[in-house]
Design a protein around this motif. Structure first.
Motif, PDB file in Angstrom:
ATOM      1  N   PHE A   1     -66.084  42.806 -52.835  1.00 36.82           N
ATOM      2  CA  PHE A   1     -65.029  41.884 -52.716  1.00 36.82           C
ATOM      3  C   PHE A   1     -65.335  41.936 -50.223  1.00 36.82           C
ATOM      4  N   ARG A   2     -66.651  41.330 -50.285  1.00 37.88           N
ATOM      5  CA  ARG A   2     -66.845  42.290 -48.324  1.00 37.88           C
ATOM      6  C   ARG A   2     -65.937  41.062 -48.005  1.00 37.88           C
ATOM      7  N   ASP A   3     -66.179  39.371 -48.188  1.00 46.11           N
ATOM      8  CA  ASP A   3     -65.510  38.078 -47.941  1.00 46.11           C
ATOM      9  C   ASP A   3     -64.914  37.676 -48.462  1.00 46.11           C
ATOM     10  N   ALA A   4     -63.939  38.436 -49.635  1.00 41.33           N
ATOM     11  CA  ALA A   4     -62.905  37.810 -50.287  1.00 41.33           C
ATOM     12  C   ALA A   4     -61.530  38.486 -49.163  1.00 41.33           C
ATOM     13  N   MET A   5     -60.398  37.609 -50.171  1.00 41.94           N
ATOM     14  CA  MET A   5     -59.303  37.908 -49.666  1.00 41.94           C
ATOM     15  C   MET A   5     -58.267  37.982 -50.865  1.00 41.94           C
ATOM     16  N   SER A   6     -56.864  38.329 -50.136  1.00 38.15           N
ATOM     17  CA  SER A   6     -55.936  38.442 -51.724  1.00 38.15           C
ATOM     18  C   SER A   6     -54.943  37.915 -50.815  1.00 38.15           C
ATOM     19  N   PHE A   7     -54.196  38.208 -52.226  1.00 34.72           N
ATOM     20  CA  PHE A   7     -52.637  37.761 -52.179  1.00 34.72           C
ATOM     21  C   PHE A   7     -52.060  38.051 -53.255  1.00 34.72           C
ATOM     22  N   ASN A   8     -51.242  39.095 -53.382  1.00 35.47           N
ATOM     23  CA  ASN A   8     -50.370  39.377 -54.658  1.00 35.47           C
ATOM     24  C   ASN A   8     -48.950  39.022 -54.411  1.00 35.47           C
ATOM     25  N   LEU A   9     -48.826  38.710 -56.428  1.00 33.74           N
ATOM     26  CA  LEU A   9     -47.364  38.250 -56.549  1.00 33.74           C
ATOM     27  C   LEU A   9     -45.760  38.747 -55.866  1.00 33.74           C
ATOM     28  N   ASP A  10     -45.732  39.620 -55.530  1.00 31.68           N
ATOM     29  CA  ASP A  10     -44.653  40.000 -55.614  1.00 31.68           C
ATOM     30  C   ASP A  10     -44.421  41.909 -54.895  1.00 31.68           C
ATOM     31  N   GLU A  11     -43.104  42.329 -54.333  1.00 38.06           N
ATOM     32  CA  GLU A  11     -43.048  43.642 -53.706  1.00 38.06           C
ATOM     33  C   GLU A  11     -41.562  43.478 -53.921  1.00 38.06           C
ATOM     34  N   TYR A  12     -41.338  44.964 -54.277  1.00 40.57           N
ATOM     35  CA  TYR A  12     -39.556  45.412 -54.578  1.00 40.57           C
ATOM     36  C   TYR A  12     -39.249  45.073 -52.971  1.00 40.57           C
TER      37      TYR A  12
ATOM     38  N   ASP B   1     -61.939  44.151 -47.327  1.00 36.82           N
ATOM     39  CA  ASP B   1     -61.577  44.216 -45.719  1.00 36.82           C
ATOM     40  C   ASP B   1     -59.651  44.508 -45.911  1.00 36.82           C
ATOM     41  N   ARG B   2     -59.656  45.565 -46.264  1.00 34.99           N
ATOM     42  CA  ARG B   2     -57.800  46.087 -46.320  1.00 34.99           C
ATOM     43  C   ARG B   2     -56.663  45.099 -45.624  1.00 34.99           C
ATOM     44  N   ALA B   3     -57.490  44.766 -44.109  1.00 33.08           N
ATOM     45  CA  ALA B   3     -56.645  43.670 -43.511  1.00 33.08           C
ATOM     46  C   ALA B   3     -56.742  41.677 -44.006  1.00 33.08           C
ATOM     47  N   ARG B   4     -57.562  42.034 -44.886  1.00 31.34           N
ATOM     48  CA  ARG B   4     -57.255  40.518 -45.678  1.00 31.34           C
ATOM     49  C   ARG B   4     -57.009  40.908 -46.608  1.00 31.34           C
ATOM     50  N   THR B   5     -55.644  41.899 -47.440  1.00 32.83           N
ATOM     51  CA  THR B   5     -55.123  41.903 -48.163  1.00 32.83           C
ATOM     52  C   THR B   5     -54.029  41.694 -47.690  1.00 32.83           C
ATOM     53  N   HIS B   6     -52.943  40.602 -48.999  1.00 34.78           N
ATOM     54  CA  HIS B   6     -51.701  40.585 -48.227  1.00 34.78           C
ATOM     55  C   HIS B   6     -50.731  40.772 -49.397  1.00 34.78           C
ATOM     56  N   VAL B   7     -49.567  41.152 -49.553  1.00 35.39           N
ATOM     57  CA  VAL B   7     -49.022  41.741 -50.384  1.00 35.39           C
ATOM     58  C   VAL B   7     -47.204  41.289 -49.834  1.00 35.39           C
ATOM     59  N   PRO B   8     -46.434  40.551 -49.775  1.00 33.43           N
ATOM     60  CA  PRO B   8     -45.064  40.220 -49.471  1.00 33.43           C
ATOM     61  C   PRO B   8     -43.995  41.817 -49.300  1.00 33.43           C
TER      62      PRO B   8
END
Ligand code: PGA
Length: 239
Positions: free
Chosen positions: A57-68, A94-101
């Motif tokens: 997942f070195r070059d991947a990026m993520s967006f999560n669906l939701d957050e409380y 890379d945690r900096a490329r992971t997104h959670v609302p």
């Protein structure tokens, strides 16, 4: 919709193969992740594959669906904490490329910025979804407009009851959440919906074979061109 049915043990490994194929052909893929009990087996398998050098997942990026709403990322029931704990800290993303609302900045400008951040990456390649007993995807409860984008929602009693098991008491279960909207989800190029267990059999039947209606938010997936539904035999038992 492509329906894939196997044992509870095998279905997570099959879904994980979808990520192996995607990340081999597109190492910088944009991944949409989900929380809940359902993806835990998949996440464990992704960790195993990453340890074995079969996926990166070195070059991947993520967006999560939701957050409380009201929980910050250090709270053990926050979805940021869940993702860090079950996946991000255990794979090479890379945690900096992971997104959670954000559950703390809940104004509409921040929600809009979440959608814009997704759009600016070129869009989500593969969105993972669980499904609520009431057909919600993300926290889009029945009645949410199909055209919705990231927004704040009030959780239904049934959702708060279903998630009560993770909190000390019902009073501690947040009353609101921020969630990607249905339009946000439908904009993903491909979608995986996962469901496990007999309790999901009825809503899976309505989602896959029923009328497309805002009363069953997941039914909109019938209109998406690239959806795979991963079910164990129990969740598929009414199809
Ligand atoms: P679950 O939740 O995976 O814990 O069943 C799914 C959902 O509510 O979307």
């Amino acid at each position: 919709m492509k329906i894939i049915v196997d044992t509870t043990e095998a279905i997570s490994a099959l879904a994980a193969k979808r990520y192996v194929r995607l990340l081999r052909s597109r190492p910088n893929a944009v991944l949409g992740f989900a929380t809940g009990s359902t993806p835990l087996g998949l996440y464990a398998e992704l960790v195993r594959l990453c340890d074995a050098g079969e996926i990166s997942f070195r070059d991947a990026m993520s967006f999560n669906l939701d957050e409380y709403v009201g929980l910050d990322g250090s709270h053990e029931q926050s979805y940021r904490w869940f993702m860090d704990h079950y996946l991000f800290e255990k794979i090479d993303i890379d945690r900096a490329r992971t997104h959670v609302p954000s559950g703390l900045d809940t104004d509409s400008a921040t929600a809009e910025a979440y959608d814009q951040a997704i759009i600016s990456t070129g869009g989500i390649d593969l969105q993972l979804l669980g499904i609520g007993n009431n057909g919600h995807i993300g926290f889009n409860e029945p009645g949410t407009p199909f055209g919705s984008r990231t927004h704040m929602v009030e959780l239904t009693d049934s959702t708060r009851q279903a998630n009560r098991r993770f909190f000390k008491s019902l009073d501690e279960v947040p009353t609101h959440a921020v969630t990607m909207g249905i339009r946000t989800v439908m904009n993903a190029r491909s979608i995986i919906l996962m469901a496990l267990g007999t309790a999901k059999a009825d809503i899976i039947r309505k989602t896959v074979q029923g009328e497309v209606t805002e009363e069953v938010p997941a039914s909109i997936l019938q209109l998406h061109p690239s959806v795979e539904v991963y079910l164990d035999y129990q969740a598929a038992s009414l199809l």
